[in-house]
Write an enzyme that holds these catalytic residues in place. Structure first.
Site, mmCIF file in Angstrom:
data_model
loop_
_atom_site.group_PDB
_atom_site.id
_atom_site.type_symbol
_atom_site.label_atom_id
_atom_site.label_comp_id
_atom_site.label_asym_id
_atom_site.label_seq_id
_atom_site.Cartn_x
_atom_site.Cartn_y
_atom_site.Cartn_z
ATOM 1 N N HIS A 110 -1.757 18.082 -1.928
ATOM 2 C CA HIS A 110 -3.092 17.495 -1.705
ATOM 3 C C HIS A 110 -3.835 17.300 -3.038
ATOM 4 O O HIS A 110 -4.873 17.933 -3.281
ATOM 5 C CB HIS A 110 -3.848 18.458 -0.789
ATOM 6 C CG HIS A 110 -5.100 17.944 -0.157
ATOM 7 N ND1 HIS A 110 -6.209 17.573 -0.872
ATOM 8 C CD2 HIS A 110 -5.437 17.763 1.154
ATOM 9 C CE1 HIS A 110 -7.170 17.193 -0.044
ATOM 10 N NE2 HIS A 110 -6.733 17.291 1.182
ATOM 11 N N GLU A 156 -2.633 11.898 -1.925
ATOM 12 C CA GLU A 156 -1.829 13.035 -1.486
ATOM 13 C C GLU A 156 -0.412 12.600 -1.075
ATOM 14 O O GLU A 156 -0.253 11.703 -0.241
ATOM 15 C CB GLU A 156 -2.523 13.727 -0.311
ATOM 16 C CG GLU A 156 -3.958 14.149 -0.631
ATOM 17 C CD GLU A 156 -4.769 14.434 0.605
ATOM 18 O OE1 GLU A 156 -4.191 14.912 1.604
ATOM 19 O OE2 GLU A 156 -5.994 14.161 0.596
HETATM 20 O O1 TA6 Z 1 -6.376 15.123 3.263
HETATM 21 C C1 TA6 Z 1 -7.664 14.756 3.703
HETATM 22 C C2 TA6 Z 1 -8.210 15.887 4.576
HETATM 23 O O2 TA6 Z 1 -7.358 16.134 5.675
HETATM 24 C C3 TA6 Z 1 -9.635 15.534 5.017
HETATM 25 O O3 TA6 Z 1 -9.690 15.204 6.379
HETATM 26 C C4 TA6 Z 1 -10.428 16.797 4.651
HETATM 27 O O4 TA6 Z 1 -10.398 17.723 5.721
HETATM 28 C C5 TA6 Z 1 -9.644 17.265 3.428
HETATM 29 O O5 TA6 Z 1 -8.283 17.110 3.814
HETATM 30 C C6 TA6 Z 1 -9.986 18.636 2.893
HETATM 31 O O6 TA6 Z 1 -9.604 19.615 3.802
HETATM 32 P P1 TA6 Z 1 -9.994 21.150 3.435
HETATM 33 O O7 TA6 Z 1 -9.436 21.963 4.547
HETATM 34 O O8 TA6 Z 1 -9.347 21.456 2.111
HETATM 35 O O9 TA6 Z 1 -11.492 21.167 3.311
#
Ligand code: TA6
Length: 301
Positions: free
Chosen positions: A170, A273
């Site tokens: 991510h 990501e």
């Molecule tokens: O990858 C995008 C995502 O799934 C968004 O929907 C948002 O939730 C982000 O990840 C961050 O997630 P987190 O659990 O790290 O706050």
């Protein structure tokens, strides 16, 4: 003075590497080799900083990031595993799985003939993750810090039956400002729009970041690049073992709602990501493994 963690290792560190606690029992690997500086939290096997010599940082890190076991660092490259996003059957379980919150074992840190630094970390079943996942597994993370930053995550199913895994590397990237960049490489790619209840669409041209964006592009296995006129550089992201790419910027309201995301931070970041998300979930038979890999490099303008 070497840190107590360093003294506990069964191997000696390359000269370009030190390990120091950033907080109580929260060791960070600090790398300063011929190519770049980098910082990796052993908790979560989390690359939190990567800065090639003479360049601005490549990875974005929130000014309000929290460094404590059980809390994912806001920024860098969190490891989303063994599921991406919300758990499909149990919303009580932590979003993006448990790996990013778990204590990894540092297996080795070496330098290769090219002067790159190679770091290997492992995770397997333990009392922390047993609360979330009862199947036998190993998760190996191999990080290479050089002119390119490479992160490979290898998941192995050691259980007695086949299992589905979804995941993501991510990555949060530093940009000069959302007004100065475009994201290339996803033109004509289908996507699921999480901002619009997973409505489907097809990308038309480059991606501009001018509102909240939270899209899973698939099938997507081509390189993606962030062209940054402000920093006069292009960040290139290539990958393997992944057919889905997530593009995310929370914009103002979502950023303000996250206590570990400093309010103006949405202007200087975008996530690209490398994922196995949605229909790109990996099903592994007994003893089978899968590797998802992201390579991050830059070109100056
Ligand atoms: O990858 C995008 C995502 O799934 C968004 O929907 C948002 O939730 C982000 O990840 C961050 O997630 P987190 O659990 O790290 O706050």
């Amino acid at each position: 003075m070497t840190d107590s963690f360093t003294n506990s290792l069964s191997f000696s560190l390359p000269n370009s590497v030190t390990i120091v606690d950033k907080a109580n029992n929260y060791p960070i690997i600090y790398i300063n080799n011929d190519y770049a500086q980098a910082e990796i939290a052993i908790n979560g096997a989390h690359v939190m900083h990567y800065q090639p010599k003479g360049q601005a940082p490549v990875l974005w890190l929130s000014e309000a990031a929290v460094f404590e076991k059980g809390h994912a660092i806001r920024g860098g490259i969190p490891l989303c595993w063994p599921w991406f996003g919300d758990h499909s059957n149990n919303p009580e379980l932590p979003a993006h799985g448990f790996a990013r919150n778990d204590s990894f074992e540092l297996i080795s840190i070496t330098s290769n003939a090219q002067g790159e630094t190679l770091i290997k970390l492992h995770l397997s079943n333990n009392t922390f993750n047993q609360a979330y996942w009862q199947e036998a597994f190993t998760l190996a993370v191999d990080i290479t810090v050089g002119e390119t930053l490479s992160v490979a995550m290898t998941m192995q199913n050691n259980s007695h039956s086949e299992l589905p895994f979804s995941s993501a590397l991510h990555s949060y990237f530093t940009i000069s400002d959302v007004d100065n960049i475009v994201v290339k490489g996803l033109d004509q790619t289908a996507y699921f729009d999480k901002v619009k209840s997973f409505e489907t669409g097809t990308q038309q041209g480059d991606i501009l970041i001018d509102r909240e964006i939270d899209r899973v592009y698939m099938p997507s296995n081509s390189p993606v690049s962030i062209i940054d006129k402000g920093l006069k550089r292009t960040l290139m992201i290539t990958k393997s073992g992944s057919q889905s790419t997530v593009v995310w910027n929370p914009w103002i309201d979502k950023a303000t709602a996250m206590s570990d995301f400093h309010n103006s931070g949405y202007r200087t970041m975008v996530c690209i990501e490398t994922a196995n998300a949605l229909d790109d979930t990996i099903v592994l038979g007994r003893g089978e493994s899968h590797t998802i890999l992201t390579n991050i490099s830059l070109e100056k303008h």
